[in-house]
Motif scaffolding. Structure first.
Motif, mmCIF file in Angstrom:
data_model
loop_
_atom_site.group_PDB
_atom_site.id
_atom_site.type_symbol
_atom_site.label_atom_id
_atom_site.label_comp_id
_atom_site.label_asym_id
_atom_site.label_seq_id
_atom_site.Cartn_x
_atom_site.Cartn_y
_atom_site.Cartn_z
ATOM 1 N N SER A 67 -3.525 -10.176 -3.840
ATOM 2 C CA SER A 67 -2.896 -9.679 -5.143
ATOM 3 C C SER A 67 -2.896 -10.634 -6.284
ATOM 4 C CB SER A 67 -1.162 -9.775 -4.834
ATOM 5 O OG SER A 67 -0.911 -8.717 -3.828
ATOM 6 N N GLN A 68 -3.439 -11.986 -6.074
ATOM 7 C CA GLN A 68 -3.859 -12.764 -7.213
ATOM 8 C C GLN A 68 -5.151 -12.528 -7.621
ATOM 9 O OE1 GLN A 68 -2.586 -16.758 -6.069
ATOM 10 N NE2 GLN A 68 -1.128 -16.061 -4.735
ATOM 11 N N ASN A 69 -6.071 -11.883 -6.629
ATOM 12 C CA ASN A 69 -7.287 -11.929 -7.178
ATOM 13 C C ASN A 69 -8.034 -10.539 -7.596
ATOM 14 O OD1 ASN A 69 -8.149 -14.670 -6.598
ATOM 15 N ND2 ASN A 69 -7.653 -14.106 -4.345
ATOM 16 N N LEU A 70 -7.245 -9.422 -7.318
ATOM 17 C CA LEU A 70 -7.783 -7.980 -7.284
ATOM 18 C C LEU A 70 -6.837 -7.404 -8.591
ATOM 19 C CD1 LEU A 70 -7.983 -6.791 -3.822
ATOM 20 C CD2 LEU A 70 -9.790 -7.865 -5.319
ATOM 21 N N SER A 71 -7.380 -6.390 -9.075
ATOM 22 C CA SER A 71 -6.440 -5.743 -9.887
ATOM 23 C C SER A 71 -5.134 -5.228 -9.602
ATOM 24 C CB SER A 71 -7.041 -4.316 -10.578
ATOM 25 O OG SER A 71 -8.313 -4.757 -11.071
ATOM 26 N N PHE A 72 -4.946 -4.746 -8.439
ATOM 27 C CA PHE A 72 -3.987 -4.433 -7.795
ATOM 28 C C PHE A 72 -4.036 -4.441 -6.148
ATOM 29 C CE2 PHE A 72 -1.324 -1.078 -5.357
ATOM 30 C CZ PHE A 72 0.013 -1.314 -5.852
ATOM 31 N N CYS A 73 -3.194 -4.657 -5.192
ATOM 32 C CA CYS A 73 -3.330 -4.632 -3.870
ATOM 33 C C CYS A 73 -2.185 -4.120 -3.109
ATOM 34 C CB CYS A 73 -3.556 -6.358 -3.300
ATOM 35 S SG CYS A 73 -3.934 -6.313 -1.626
ATOM 36 N N THR A 74 -2.319 -3.254 -2.271
ATOM 37 C CA THR A 74 -1.239 -3.011 -1.422
ATOM 38 C C THR A 74 -1.155 -3.173 0.064
ATOM 39 O OG1 THR A 74 0.326 -0.745 -1.243
ATOM 40 C CG2 THR A 74 -2.155 -0.577 -0.870
ATOM 41 N N CYS A 75 -0.211 -3.390 0.704
ATOM 42 C CA CYS A 75 -0.066 -3.755 2.146
ATOM 43 C C CYS A 75 0.100 -2.515 2.713
ATOM 44 C CB CYS A 75 0.976 -4.782 2.499
ATOM 45 S SG CYS A 75 0.717 -5.451 4.028
ATOM 46 N N LEU A 76 -0.471 -1.787 3.716
ATOM 47 C CA LEU A 76 -0.345 -0.738 4.456
ATOM 48 C C LEU A 76 -1.342 -0.403 5.477
ATOM 49 C CD1 LEU A 76 -2.356 1.751 3.589
ATOM 50 C CD2 LEU A 76 -0.893 1.852 1.566
ATOM 51 N N ASN A 77 -0.862 0.132 6.265
ATOM 52 C CA ASN A 77 -1.512 0.611 7.585
ATOM 53 C C ASN A 77 -2.341 2.039 7.198
ATOM 54 O OD1 ASN A 77 -2.913 1.468 10.115
ATOM 55 N ND2 ASN A 77 -1.211 0.492 11.188
ATOM 56 N N ILE A 78 -3.782 2.034 6.929
ATOM 57 C CA ILE A 78 -4.233 3.318 6.603
ATOM 58 C C ILE A 78 -4.437 4.481 7.841
ATOM 59 C CG2 ILE A 78 -5.555 2.285 4.719
ATOM 60 C CD1 ILE A 78 -8.018 2.538 6.503
ATOM 61 N N GLU A 79 -4.039 3.887 9.050
ATOM 62 C CA GLU A 79 -3.849 4.893 10.172
ATOM 63 C C GLU A 79 -2.658 5.391 10.159
ATOM 64 O OE1 GLU A 79 -5.182 2.659 13.624
ATOM 65 O OE2 GLU A 79 -7.132 2.604 13.100
ATOM 66 N N GLN A 80 -1.565 4.849 9.339
ATOM 67 C CA GLN A 80 -0.207 5.363 9.523
ATOM 68 C C GLN A 80 0.238 5.673 8.168
ATOM 69 O OE1 GLN A 80 2.044 2.439 11.528
ATOM 70 N NE2 GLN A 80 1.047 2.694 13.724
ATOM 71 N N ASP A 81 -0.389 5.220 7.219
ATOM 72 C CA ASP A 81 0.396 5.342 5.949
ATOM 73 C C ASP A 81 -0.522 6.075 4.824
ATOM 74 O OD1 ASP A 81 2.780 3.970 6.699
ATOM 75 O OD2 ASP A 81 1.566 2.145 6.308
ATOM 76 N N THR A 82 -0.252 6.480 3.761
ATOM 77 C CA THR A 82 -1.112 6.898 2.785
ATOM 78 C C THR A 82 -1.033 5.988 1.544
ATOM 79 O OG1 THR A 82 0.423 8.701 1.824
ATOM 80 C CG2 THR A 82 -0.962 9.398 3.541
ATOM 81 N N LEU A 83 -2.049 5.892 0.604
ATOM 82 C CA LEU A 83 -2.093 5.306 -0.481
ATOM 83 C C LEU A 83 -1.180 5.776 -1.350
ATOM 84 C CD1 LEU A 83 -3.083 2.665 -1.974
ATOM 85 C CD2 LEU A 83 -4.931 4.153 -2.603
ATOM 86 N N ALA A 84 -1.036 7.087 -1.536
ATOM 87 C CA ALA A 84 -0.560 7.708 -2.590
ATOM 88 C C ALA A 84 1.017 7.406 -2.751
ATOM 89 C CB ALA A 84 -0.692 9.436 -2.414
ATOM 90 N N ASP A 85 1.392 7.069 -1.395
ATOM 91 C CA ASP A 85 2.853 6.753 -1.205
ATOM 92 C C ASP A 85 3.222 5.622 -2.110
ATOM 93 O OD1 ASP A 85 3.383 8.724 0.634
ATOM 94 O OD2 ASP A 85 3.170 7.335 2.375
ATOM 95 N N LYS A 86 2.330 4.770 -2.504
ATOM 96 C CA LYS A 86 2.538 3.691 -3.074
ATOM 97 C C LYS A 86 1.761 3.583 -4.621
ATOM 98 C CE LYS A 86 3.600 0.263 0.392
ATOM 99 N NZ LYS A 86 3.555 -0.950 1.029
ATOM 100 N N TYR A 87 0.619 4.293 -4.577
ATOM 101 C CA TYR A 87 -0.156 4.076 -5.814
ATOM 102 C C TYR A 87 -1.372 5.307 -5.640
ATOM 103 C CZ TYR A 87 -3.695 1.675 -8.825
ATOM 104 O OH TYR A 87 -4.356 1.241 -9.784
#
Length: 102
Positions: A67-87
Motif C-alpha cells: 500500500s505504501q509502494n503502489l498506487s493502490f493495493c487490496t487484500c483479497l483472495n482471488i479464488e474467492q473474492d472479486t476485485l470489483a467488490d473493492k475497486y
C-alpha cells in the motif's frame, strides 16, 4: 511456500516483463503483487511514473507494505473474492509475474 494471509513475498522484480509494457499502458493490475517494494509494480512505476499500478495480495503483511509502494493495493483472495467488490477499474495490462533468478 504456500501463499496465505501470513505470507510475506518480496523479490528483485521481473525486469523481463517491462519489454511488454509501454507508456500507453496507463492502468496495470499486478495480481500477486507481494510487498510491492522491489517487485514488478515498483519497477513499472520507476520507469513510467504516471502509470497507475494496482496490486492484489492475499497477505495482510504484504498489503501493509504494498500500500505504501503502489498506487493502490487490496487484500483479497482471488479464488474467492472479486476485485470489483473493492475497486472498479478497467485495466490496460494484467500481470501475473514471478521473479526467477535463472
Amino acid at each position: 511456500m504456500p501463499l496465505n494471509q501470513q505470507s510475506f513475498y518480496t523479490n528483485l522484480g521481473n525486469s523481463g516483463i517491462i519489454g511488454f509494457i509501454d507508456e500507453s499502458d496507463r492502468k496495470i493490475l499486478d495480481i500477486g503483487c507481494g510487498a510491492g517494494d522491489t517487485d514488478i509494480g515498483r519497477l513499472i512505476r520507476s520507469i513510467y511514473p504516471d502509470t497507475e499500478v494496482v496490486g492484489i495480495t492475499c497477505s495482510e503483511s504484504e498489503y501493509d507494505q504494498a500500500s505504501q509502494n503502489l498506487s493502490f493495493c487490496t487484500c483479497l483472495n482471488i479464488e474467492q473474492d472479486t476485485l470489483a467488490d473493492k475497486y472498479e477499474k478497467v485495466f490496460d495490462v494484467l500481470t501475473f509475474s514471478q521473479y526467477s533468478p535463472n
